[in-house]
Design a protein around this motif. Sequence first.
Motif, PDB file in Angstrom:
ATOM      1  N   ALA A  88       6.872  12.975  18.230  1.00  0.00           N
ATOM      2  CA  ALA A  88       7.050  11.812  16.997  1.00  0.00           C
ATOM      3  C   ALA A  88       6.349  10.705  16.927  1.00  0.00           C
ATOM      4  CB  ALA A  88       8.462  11.157  17.300  1.00  0.00           C
ATOM      5  N   ARG A  89       5.796  10.309  18.190  1.00  0.00           N
ATOM      6  CA  ARG A  89       4.714   9.101  18.219  1.00  0.00           C
ATOM      7  C   ARG A  89       3.319   9.674  17.531  1.00  0.00           C
ATOM      8  NH1 ARG A  89       2.558   5.781  23.463  1.00  0.00           N
ATOM      9  NH2 ARG A  89       0.611   5.416  22.819  1.00  0.00           N
ATOM     10  N   VAL A  90       2.945  10.902  17.905  1.00  0.00           N
ATOM     11  CA  VAL A  90       1.818  11.512  17.197  1.00  0.00           C
ATOM     12  C   VAL A  90       1.893  11.548  15.573  1.00  0.00           C
ATOM     13  CG1 VAL A  90       0.028  13.344  17.260  1.00  0.00           C
ATOM     14  CG2 VAL A  90       0.661  12.106  19.460  1.00  0.00           C
ATOM     15  N   GLN A  96       0.402   7.840   9.055  1.00  0.00           N
ATOM     16  CA  GLN A  96      -0.401   6.717   8.817  1.00  0.00           C
ATOM     17  C   GLN A  96      -1.656   7.065   8.353  1.00  0.00           C
ATOM     18  OE1 GLN A  96      -0.296   4.254  12.210  1.00  0.00           O
ATOM     19  NE2 GLN A  96       1.961   3.599  11.873  1.00  0.00           N
ATOM     20  N   ILE A  97      -2.426   8.158   9.090  1.00  0.00           N
ATOM     21  CA  ILE A  97      -3.782   8.447   8.637  1.00  0.00           C
ATOM     22  C   ILE A  97      -3.618   9.253   7.025  1.00  0.00           C
ATOM     23  CG2 ILE A  97      -5.651  10.325   9.263  1.00  0.00           C
ATOM     24  CD1 ILE A  97      -4.621   9.669  12.443  1.00  0.00           C
ATOM     25  N   ASN A  98      -2.602   9.995   7.193  1.00  0.00           N
ATOM     26  CA  ASN A  98      -2.363  10.781   5.877  1.00  0.00           C
ATOM     27  C   ASN A  98      -2.389   9.876   4.617  1.00  0.00           C
ATOM     28  OD1 ASN A  98      -1.440  13.454   4.735  1.00  0.00           O
ATOM     29  ND2 ASN A  98      -0.337  11.941   3.621  1.00  0.00           N
ATOM     30  N   ASP A  99      -1.724   8.677   4.593  1.00  0.00           N
ATOM     31  CA  ASP A  99      -1.447   7.681   3.811  1.00  0.00           C
ATOM     32  C   ASP A  99      -2.793   6.782   3.406  1.00  0.00           C
ATOM     33  OD1 ASP A  99       1.006   8.559   3.639  1.00  0.00           O
ATOM     34  OD2 ASP A  99       1.826   6.624   4.629  1.00  0.00           O
ATOM     35  N   LEU A 100      -3.559   6.506   4.536  1.00  0.00           N
ATOM     36  CA  LEU A 100      -4.773   5.634   4.605  1.00  0.00           C
ATOM     37  C   LEU A 100      -5.630   6.704   3.700  1.00  0.00           C
ATOM     38  CD1 LEU A 100      -5.324   3.975   7.784  1.00  0.00           C
ATOM     39  CD2 LEU A 100      -5.500   2.796   5.457  1.00  0.00           C
ATOM     40  N   LYS A 117     -10.507   0.447   4.857  1.00  0.00           N
ATOM     41  CA  LYS A 117      -9.621   1.450   4.994  1.00  0.00           C
ATOM     42  C   LYS A 117     -10.251   2.634   5.770  1.00  0.00           C
ATOM     43  CE  LYS A 117      -6.796   0.762   0.630  1.00  0.00           C
ATOM     44  NZ  LYS A 117      -5.505   0.368   1.285  1.00  0.00           N
ATOM     45  N   VAL A 118     -11.369   2.645   5.451  1.00  0.00           N
ATOM     46  CA  VAL A 118     -12.046   3.711   6.161  1.00  0.00           C
ATOM     47  C   VAL A 118     -12.245   3.661   7.544  1.00  0.00           C
ATOM     48  CG1 VAL A 118     -14.287   5.006   6.721  1.00  0.00           C
ATOM     49  CG2 VAL A 118     -13.593   4.724   4.098  1.00  0.00           C
ATOM     50  N   GLN A 119     -12.491   2.377   8.125  1.00  0.00           N
ATOM     51  CA  GLN A 119     -12.297   1.731   9.491  1.00  0.00           C
ATOM     52  C   GLN A 119     -11.200   1.739  10.022  1.00  0.00           C
ATOM     53  OE1 GLN A 119     -15.633   1.289  10.748  1.00  0.00           O
ATOM     54  NE2 GLN A 119     -16.542   1.195   8.915  1.00  0.00           N
ATOM     55  N   ARG A 120     -10.125   1.520   9.037  1.00  0.00           N
ATOM     56  CA  ARG A 120      -8.764   1.763   9.875  1.00  0.00           C
ATOM     57  C   ARG A 120      -8.479   3.155  10.019  1.00  0.00           C
ATOM     58  NH1 ARG A 120      -5.354  -1.453   5.329  1.00  0.00           N
ATOM     59  NH2 ARG A 120      -3.824  -0.143   6.595  1.00  0.00           N
ATOM     60  N   ALA A 121      -8.757   3.973   9.400  1.00  0.00           N
ATOM     61  CA  ALA A 121      -8.432   5.256   9.504  1.00  0.00           C
ATOM     62  C   ALA A 121      -9.145   5.860  10.704  1.00  0.00           C
ATOM     63  CB  ALA A 121      -8.845   6.290   8.182  1.00  0.00           C
ATOM     64  N   PHE A 122     -10.642   5.408  10.847  1.00  0.00           N
ATOM     65  CA  PHE A 122     -11.109   5.761  11.946  1.00  0.00           C
ATOM     66  C   PHE A 122     -10.554   5.365  13.317  1.00  0.00           C
ATOM     67  CE2 PHE A 122     -15.706   6.825  10.269  1.00  0.00           C
ATOM     68  CZ  PHE A 122     -15.111   7.661   9.255  1.00  0.00           C
ATOM     69  N   ARG A 126      -9.225   7.684  16.155  1.00  0.00           N
ATOM     70  CA  ARG A 126      -9.483   7.483  17.577  1.00  0.00           C
ATOM     71  C   ARG A 126      -8.201   7.374  18.594  1.00  0.00           C
ATOM     72  NH1 ARG A 126     -15.389   7.380  17.511  1.00  0.00           N
ATOM     73  NH2 ARG A 126     -16.158   6.427  15.660  1.00  0.00           N
ATOM     74  N   GLN A 127      -7.413   6.617  18.017  1.00  0.00           N
ATOM     75  CA  GLN A 127      -6.047   6.209  18.924  1.00  0.00           C
ATOM     76  C   GLN A 127      -5.197   7.783  19.253  1.00  0.00           C
ATOM     77  OE1 GLN A 127      -4.714   3.500  20.467  1.00  0.00           O
ATOM     78  NE2 GLN A 127      -3.281   4.860  21.145  1.00  0.00           N
ATOM     79  N   ASP A 128      -5.154   8.489  17.887  1.00  0.00           N
ATOM     80  CA  ASP A 128      -4.550   9.579  17.902  1.00  0.00           C
ATOM     81  C   ASP A 128      -5.077  10.619  19.012  1.00  0.00           C
ATOM     82  OD1 ASP A 128      -2.312  11.424  16.831  1.00  0.00           O
ATOM     83  OD2 ASP A 128      -4.230  12.529  16.156  1.00  0.00           O
ATOM     84  N   ILE A 129      -6.607  10.610  19.086  1.00  0.00           N
ATOM     85  CA  ILE A 129      -7.221  11.601  20.165  1.00  0.00           C
ATOM     86  C   ILE A 129      -6.859  11.179  21.445  1.00  0.00           C
ATOM     87  CG2 ILE A 129      -9.467  12.050  21.077  1.00  0.00           C
ATOM     88  CD1 ILE A 129     -10.477  12.073  17.951  1.00  0.00           C
ATOM     89  N   ARG A 130      -7.020   9.854  21.741  1.00  0.00           N
ATOM     90  CA  ARG A 130      -6.311   9.491  23.141  1.00  0.00           C
ATOM     91  C   ARG A 130      -5.134   9.718  23.306  1.00  0.00           C
ATOM     92  NH1 ARG A 130     -10.344  10.166  24.129  1.00  0.00           N
ATOM     93  NH2 ARG A 130      -9.252  11.142  25.782  1.00  0.00           N
ATOM     94  N   ASP A 131      -3.951   9.426  22.381  1.00  0.00           N
ATOM     95  CA  ASP A 131      -2.638   9.662  22.709  1.00  0.00           C
ATOM     96  C   ASP A 131      -2.623  11.308  22.964  1.00  0.00           C
ATOM     97  OD1 ASP A 131      -1.832   7.032  22.627  1.00  0.00           O
ATOM     98  OD2 ASP A 131      -1.255   7.356  20.393  1.00  0.00           O
TER      99      ASP A 131
END
Length: 206
Positions: A88-90, A96-100, A117-122, A126-131
């Motif tokens: 659920a977390r991922v 959020q990435i989809n919307d951005l 927005k690009v920087q926020r998506a990146f 990266r957070q998603d990869i770590r999780d």
Amino acid sequence: MGAAMSKTIKDQTVEQLGGGSSVLVRQRREHQEMDRLMDQYLILDDLHQREHVLKQVVQLVFSHAFAEETVLWPAVRASVPDGEELTARVEEEHQQINDLVADIERLPPGEPGREEKVQRAFALIRQDIRDEEDLLLPRLQDAVDTARLRKLGTTWAAVRQTAPTHPHPVIPRRPPGNALLGVPLSVYDRVRDALGIGSSASRRGR
């Protein structure tokens, strides 16, 4: 599985992760490619080159996430005790990435606010990869055997080949809805990619 209880998959050998066809190895390989492309985007000055790399990031991220949500997360929910909570977390990060990215694709390059927005998506990617590599995938590794990791890898790769390559607000994050809606949208995306139609500005909402 073995002595490496819940150890990040980032630093493990291919053998520890179940061999070249293991879903863990396939996941990590694509995560590394995402990181490489994002780093490349950040050092480029030419707007046209940046857009080309951004398009590659988007196509990779969305086909990758679709394969995760269709094949991998159901396996995690079925075999990992707190799999529901972890996925659920991922899935929330994916949304959020989809919307951005949907916002980014609606804005022309150079538009004020687009780069932020690009920087926020990146940062979210990266957070998603770590999780995934530090929390979620090691739990799957602990819960299933190598044969299962390899079978998941083969299925994941097959789904990955036919996954959508752009954000779609209508696709649910879970099966069976994502698979049912994802296949026709995937064909649509890949035709757009082949024709070089990058923007989603003309895409109708729900």
